[in-house]
Motif scaffolding. Structure first.
Motif, PDB file in Angstrom:
ATOM      1  N   THR A 206     -12.175   6.505  -3.409  1.00  0.00           N
ATOM      2  CA  THR A 206     -12.466   5.067  -3.469  1.00  0.00           C
ATOM      3  C   THR A 206     -11.200   4.271  -3.730  1.00  0.00           C
ATOM      4  O   THR A 206     -10.956   3.219  -3.110  1.00  0.00           O
ATOM      5  N   VAL A 207     -10.368   4.772  -4.642  1.00  0.00           N
ATOM      6  CA  VAL A 207      -9.097   4.105  -4.937  1.00  0.00           C
ATOM      7  C   VAL A 207      -8.207   4.078  -3.695  1.00  0.00           C
ATOM      8  O   VAL A 207      -7.623   3.033  -3.342  1.00  0.00           O
ATOM      9  N   MET A 208      -8.096   5.207  -3.019  1.00  0.00           N
ATOM     10  CA  MET A 208      -7.250   5.278  -1.830  1.00  0.00           C
ATOM     11  C   MET A 208      -7.771   4.351  -0.741  1.00  0.00           C
ATOM     12  O   MET A 208      -6.987   3.659  -0.053  1.00  0.00           O
ATOM     13  N   GLY A 209      -9.064   4.310  -0.567  1.00  0.00           N
ATOM     14  CA  GLY A 209      -9.642   3.400   0.418  1.00  0.00           C
ATOM     15  C   GLY A 209      -9.297   1.953   0.119  1.00  0.00           C
ATOM     16  O   GLY A 209      -8.974   1.166   1.026  1.00  0.00           O
ATOM     17  N   ALA A 210      -9.342   1.580  -1.150  1.00  0.00           N
ATOM     18  CA  ALA A 210      -9.014   0.209  -1.536  1.00  0.00           C
ATOM     19  C   ALA A 210      -7.543  -0.104  -1.294  1.00  0.00           C
ATOM     20  O   ALA A 210      -7.192  -1.211  -0.850  1.00  0.00           O
ATOM     21  N   ARG A 211      -6.661   0.860  -1.579  1.00  0.00           N
ATOM     22  CA  ARG A 211      -5.239   0.630  -1.344  1.00  0.00           C
ATOM     23  C   ARG A 211      -4.966   0.443   0.146  1.00  0.00           C
ATOM     24  O   ARG A 211      -4.165  -0.395   0.546  1.00  0.00           O
ATOM     25  N   ALA A 212      -5.629   1.245   0.968  1.00  0.00           N
ATOM     26  CA  ALA A 212      -5.454   1.105   2.420  1.00  0.00           C
ATOM     27  C   ALA A 212      -6.027  -0.217   2.912  1.00  0.00           C
ATOM     28  O   ALA A 212      -5.402  -0.921   3.723  1.00  0.00           O
ATOM     29  N   ALA A 213      -7.197  -0.588   2.425  1.00  0.00           N
ATOM     30  CA  ALA A 213      -7.838  -1.825   2.875  1.00  0.00           C
ATOM     31  C   ALA A 213      -7.006  -3.048   2.522  1.00  0.00           C
ATOM     32  O   ALA A 213      -6.977  -4.033   3.274  1.00  0.00           O
ATOM     33  N   ALA A 214      -6.313  -3.010   1.393  1.00  0.00           N
ATOM     34  CA  ALA A 214      -5.485  -4.140   0.965  1.00  0.00           C
ATOM     35  C   ALA A 214      -4.343  -4.416   1.945  1.00  0.00           C
ATOM     36  O   ALA A 214      -3.810  -5.530   1.982  1.00  0.00           O
ATOM     37  N   LEU A 215      -3.984  -3.430   2.748  1.00  0.00           N
ATOM     38  CA  LEU A 215      -2.903  -3.588   3.725  1.00  0.00           C
ATOM     39  C   LEU A 215      -3.395  -4.150   5.057  1.00  0.00           C
ATOM     40  O   LEU A 215      -2.590  -4.444   5.932  1.00  0.00           O
ATOM     41  N   ALA A 216      -4.711  -4.268   5.214  1.00  0.00           N
ATOM     42  CA  ALA A 216      -5.330  -4.821   6.425  1.00  0.00           C
ATOM     43  C   ALA A 216      -4.795  -4.185   7.706  1.00  0.00           C
ATOM     44  O   ALA A 216      -4.395  -4.886   8.641  1.00  0.00           O
ATOM     45  N   PRO A 217      -4.798  -2.869   7.803  1.00  0.00           N
ATOM     46  CA  PRO A 217      -4.256  -2.214   9.003  1.00  0.00           C
ATOM     47  C   PRO A 217      -5.228  -2.248  10.174  1.00  0.00           C
ATOM     48  O   PRO A 217      -6.452  -2.331   9.995  1.00  0.00           O
ATOM     49  N   HIS A 218      -4.664  -2.169  11.368  1.00  0.00           N
ATOM     50  CA  HIS A 218      -5.489  -2.028  12.575  1.00  0.00           C
ATOM     51  C   HIS A 218      -5.694  -0.565  12.950  1.00  0.00           C
ATOM     52  O   HIS A 218      -6.756  -0.192  13.446  1.00  0.00           O
ATOM     53  N   ASP A 219      -4.668   0.264  12.733  1.00  0.00           N
ATOM     54  CA  ASP A 219      -4.722   1.673  13.117  1.00  0.00           C
ATOM     55  C   ASP A 219      -4.326   2.531  11.928  1.00  0.00           C
ATOM     56  O   ASP A 219      -3.240   2.342  11.356  1.00  0.00           O
ATOM     57  N   VAL A 220      -5.185   3.484  11.566  1.00  0.00           N
ATOM     58  CA  VAL A 220      -4.963   4.312  10.379  1.00  0.00           C
ATOM     59  C   VAL A 220      -5.065   5.780  10.773  1.00  0.00           C
ATOM     60  O   VAL A 220      -6.001   6.190  11.474  1.00  0.00           O
TER      61      VAL A 220
END
Length: 266
Positions: free
Chosen positions: A30-44
């Motif tokens: 959950t923490v990792m998902g939030a850190r990634a979401a904060a970057l607003a990426p298009h491709d992960v």
């Protein structure tokens, strides 16, 4: 790595997912998902995705992003594939030699996977190569046994049971708690700004039976035990008993701790 520490096959993915997942992986996913979401990426891209526990959080918290979910172990990815239900590309890939073009992703995620790479430099180089300029490599590792007493307990049982040649598995995932070596590897690969978070957590435990099954049968230690002529269920029973002695009857909590890095491509 010793004794095939990265081979998560056979019955291992099931016990990994059901026994270990709820206790030591879900919160940090959950923490990792939030850190990634904060970057607003298009491709992960996620490497060493295992059974998709982090992957599901990435999908939940980044509903519009294109996700590529990878691992070296096909049996682990089968669970990830069922968890994601067609909402991401799920395929086998080696984090040390990725099949993707340069500058293909905005974020690369790797939770608890670096410890199993024989060539760490290659892992960092590949993450940097497939990231676009300004992209971010989010990766996390376990802190030491001192901050993860469940792992010290499991390792102690193995050492006491097999005094001459204890199975080494529980030294591998907890071998990268030192910050400087990973920071230097990231910078050598071309990453610039690096933030480092130490993340302690009191994790809830609902069943010592399930967790002990995960600790013994949810990773390659089960094969290391069998190779020494012992019954994993006997070791599991000892681990279960000592966990309850150490942390009390369920429901309860126990301390765990990880280190999370966010490395931005210079």
């Amino acid at each position: 790595m010793d004794e095939n520490a990265a081979e998560f096959v056979g019955e291992i993915p099931h016990f990994y997912d059901t026994g270990l997942g709820p206790v030591i992986f879900s919160h940090y996913a959950t923490v990792m998902g939030a850190r990634a979401a904060a970057l607003a990426p298009h491709d992960v891209l996620e490497t060493a995705a295992g059974t998709g526990i982090v992957s599901a959080e990435l999908r939940e918290q980044l509903p519009e992003a294109a996700l590529v979910i990878t691992d070296l172990n096909g049996p682990m990815l089968e669970i990830a594939r069922s968890r994601l239900d067609g909402t991401a590309l799920v395929e086998t890939a080696d984090a040390q030699s990725l099949q993707y073009a340069d500058e293909s992703f905005d974020v690369v995620v790797c939770q608890f996977g670096l410890m199993f790479l024989p060539d760490l430099k290659a892992g960092f180089r590949e993450a940097a190569r497939v990231l676009r300029p300004g992209g971010t490599f989010l990766f996390s590792v376990w802190d030491s046994h001192a901050h993860n007493p469940f792992a010290a307990l499991a390792d102690g049982v193995l050492s006491a049971t097999f005094a001459e040649k204890p199975p080494p598995f529980y030294r591998v995932p907890f071998s990268m708690s030192a910050v400087d070596p990973l920071r230097e590897l990231a910078q050598a690969a071309g990453f610039g700004a690096i933030t480092i978070e130490v993340l302690p957590h009191a994790t809830p435990v609902a069943s010592w039976e399930d967790f002990a099954a995960g600790l013994v049968r949810g990773n390659p230690v089960v094969d290391q035990i069998r190779a020494r002529g012992a019954d994993p269920l006997d070791v599991e029973a000892t681990v279960r008993s000592l966990l309850e002695q150490e942390f009390g009857p369920v429901p309860t909590t126990m301390p765990i701790q990880t280190v999370l890095y966010a490395a931005t491509l210079a």
